[in-house]
Design a protein around this motif. Sequence first.
Motif, PDB file in Angstrom:
ATOM      1  N   ARG A 186     -55.004 -14.748  54.170  1.00 59.44           N
ATOM      2  CA  ARG A 186     -55.421 -16.144  54.418  1.00 59.44           C
ATOM      3  C   ARG A 186     -54.506 -16.646  53.855  1.00 59.44           C
ATOM      4  O   ARG A 186     -53.184 -17.652  54.496  1.00 59.44           O
ATOM      5  CB  ARG A 186     -57.111 -16.406  54.128  1.00 59.44           C
ATOM      6  N   HIS A 187     -54.417 -16.356  52.451  1.00 61.88           N
ATOM      7  CA  HIS A 187     -53.085 -17.153  51.663  1.00 61.88           C
ATOM      8  C   HIS A 187     -51.741 -16.545  52.413  1.00 61.88           C
ATOM      9  O   HIS A 187     -50.884 -17.670  52.247  1.00 61.88           O
ATOM     10  CB  HIS A 187     -53.066 -16.156  50.176  1.00 61.88           C
ATOM     11  N   TRP A 188     -51.570 -15.260  52.554  1.00 61.06           N
ATOM     12  CA  TRP A 188     -50.348 -14.951  53.344  1.00 61.06           C
ATOM     13  C   TRP A 188     -49.841 -15.806  54.460  1.00 61.06           C
ATOM     14  O   TRP A 188     -48.506 -16.343  54.520  1.00 61.06           O
ATOM     15  CB  TRP A 188     -50.241 -13.341  53.571  1.00 61.06           C
ATOM     16  N   CYS A 189     -50.741 -15.925  55.561  1.00 61.87           N
ATOM     17  CA  CYS A 189     -50.583 -16.662  56.827  1.00 61.87           C
ATOM     18  C   CYS A 189     -50.078 -17.582  56.439  1.00 61.87           C
ATOM     19  O   CYS A 189     -49.676 -18.842  56.648  1.00 61.87           O
ATOM     20  CB  CYS A 189     -51.835 -16.752  57.108  1.00 61.87           C
ATOM     21  N   ASP A 190     -51.305 -18.857  54.951  1.00 62.44           N
ATOM     22  CA  ASP A 190     -50.627 -20.212  55.073  1.00 62.44           C
ATOM     23  C   ASP A 190     -49.604 -20.730  54.152  1.00 62.44           C
ATOM     24  O   ASP A 190     -48.818 -21.176  54.370  1.00 62.44           O
ATOM     25  CB  ASP A 190     -51.308 -20.567  53.741  1.00 62.44           C
ATOM     26  N   ARG A 191     -48.803 -19.256  53.409  1.00 63.26           N
ATOM     27  CA  ARG A 191     -47.185 -19.212  53.094  1.00 63.26           C
ATOM     28  C   ARG A 191     -46.407 -19.311  53.816  1.00 63.26           C
ATOM     29  O   ARG A 191     -45.622 -20.075  53.895  1.00 63.26           O
ATOM     30  CB  ARG A 191     -47.435 -17.985  52.000  1.00 63.26           C
ATOM     31  N   ALA A 192     -46.357 -18.465  54.561  1.00 61.90           N
ATOM     32  CA  ALA A 192     -45.723 -17.821  55.802  1.00 61.90           C
ATOM     33  C   ALA A 192     -45.792 -18.616  57.155  1.00 61.90           C
ATOM     34  O   ALA A 192     -44.631 -18.731  58.234  1.00 61.90           O
ATOM     35  CB  ALA A 192     -45.502 -16.047  56.631  1.00 61.90           C
ATOM     36  N   GLY A 193     -46.684 -19.211  57.499  1.00 59.33           N
ATOM     37  CA  GLY A 193     -46.906 -20.343  58.848  1.00 59.33           C
ATOM     38  C   GLY A 193     -47.172 -19.642  60.484  1.00 59.33           C
ATOM     39  O   GLY A 193     -46.414 -19.956  61.274  1.00 59.33           O
ATOM     40  N   GLN A 247     -51.507  -4.966  49.009  1.00 55.79           N
ATOM     41  CA  GLN A 247     -51.881  -6.522  47.534  1.00 55.79           C
ATOM     42  C   GLN A 247     -53.583  -6.617  48.216  1.00 55.79           C
ATOM     43  O   GLN A 247     -53.730  -6.596  47.074  1.00 55.79           O
ATOM     44  CB  GLN A 247     -50.766  -7.441  48.192  1.00 55.79           C
ATOM     45  N   GLN A 278     -55.097 -18.483  61.429  1.00 53.61           N
ATOM     46  CA  GLN A 278     -55.657 -16.855  60.713  1.00 53.61           C
ATOM     47  C   GLN A 278     -57.538 -16.266  62.076  1.00 53.61           C
ATOM     48  O   GLN A 278     -57.689 -14.920  62.106  1.00 53.61           O
ATOM     49  CB  GLN A 278     -57.307 -17.404  59.180  1.00 53.61           C
TER      50      GLN A 278
END
Length: 226
Positions: free
Chosen positions: A42-49, A63, A131
Motif C-alpha cells: 500500500r505504501h509502495w503504491c502511494d509513493r510510486a503512483g 520489505q 490498490q
Amino acid sequence: MKPLRVAVVGAESTGKSWLTQTLAGVLRARGQAVHTVDEVLRHWCDRAGRTPQRHEQMAIAQQQALAACPPGQPTPESWLLSDTTPLMTAIYSHLLFEDESLYPMALAHQALYDITLVTGLDLPWVADGLQRDGPQVRGPVDTLVRQALERSGMAYRVVYGQGPRRLNNALVALGLEGEDAAAQEVREQGQFAINQGRSVWQCNDCSDPGCEHTLFTRLVKQRSAS
C-alpha cells in the motif's frame, strides 16, 4: 495466553487492515503488548503512483518480511499482528505475471507465524484506487492463498462475519474470548472519539459496511445537523 505471531491474509477488499487494527485494539484493551505490521505494498503504491512491475515484486516481499521481523521487536511478551505477508505478494506475482518464483521465500516466512487468519469473501468489494484490481480477482486470489497454505501443510482459519461478529470469530480463532456487550461499547466509544478528530483513524478505509467508522461518522453528521 502466550502471545502469538498472527498473519492476516486474504483477497483484496476483505477487511484485512480493519481486522488487524481492531484485533490490536482489543488486545491492548486487555492489557497485552502488541506490535502491528502494515502492508508494505500500500505504501509502495502511494509513493510510486502505480502498481509494481514483475521485477519489483521480490523487493516488496522482502520489505514486508523485514517489517515483521525488525531487530529487537516484537519481544517474546508481545503479540505480533501482520496486515498481510510476503505470501500475498507471491500470490499476485503468480496471478498477474505467471511468476511462481516468490513462493519459496514467502512460505518460509509464513512458517514463522503461529496462526494464519484468512479473511473470507463475504464482504462487498470496494474500490481503492491503484490498490485493488476488481471483484473478479477475489475468487482466484482466495483459491491460491488456500492452495499455497495447504500445499505447505500450514494450518489456517477462515474468518467470516460482519463487524463485531467478524471480530469475535477472529478472537475465537486465536483461542481468546469474544467481546461482551460492555467491552464492545467501550471500543465503539473510542472509535466515536476518533471520528470527532481527537485521534487519527487507522483502518485504511476498511470494506466492512457495518464498521464503526461508517456508523459513527453518520452519527457525527446527524448531531451536527441537529
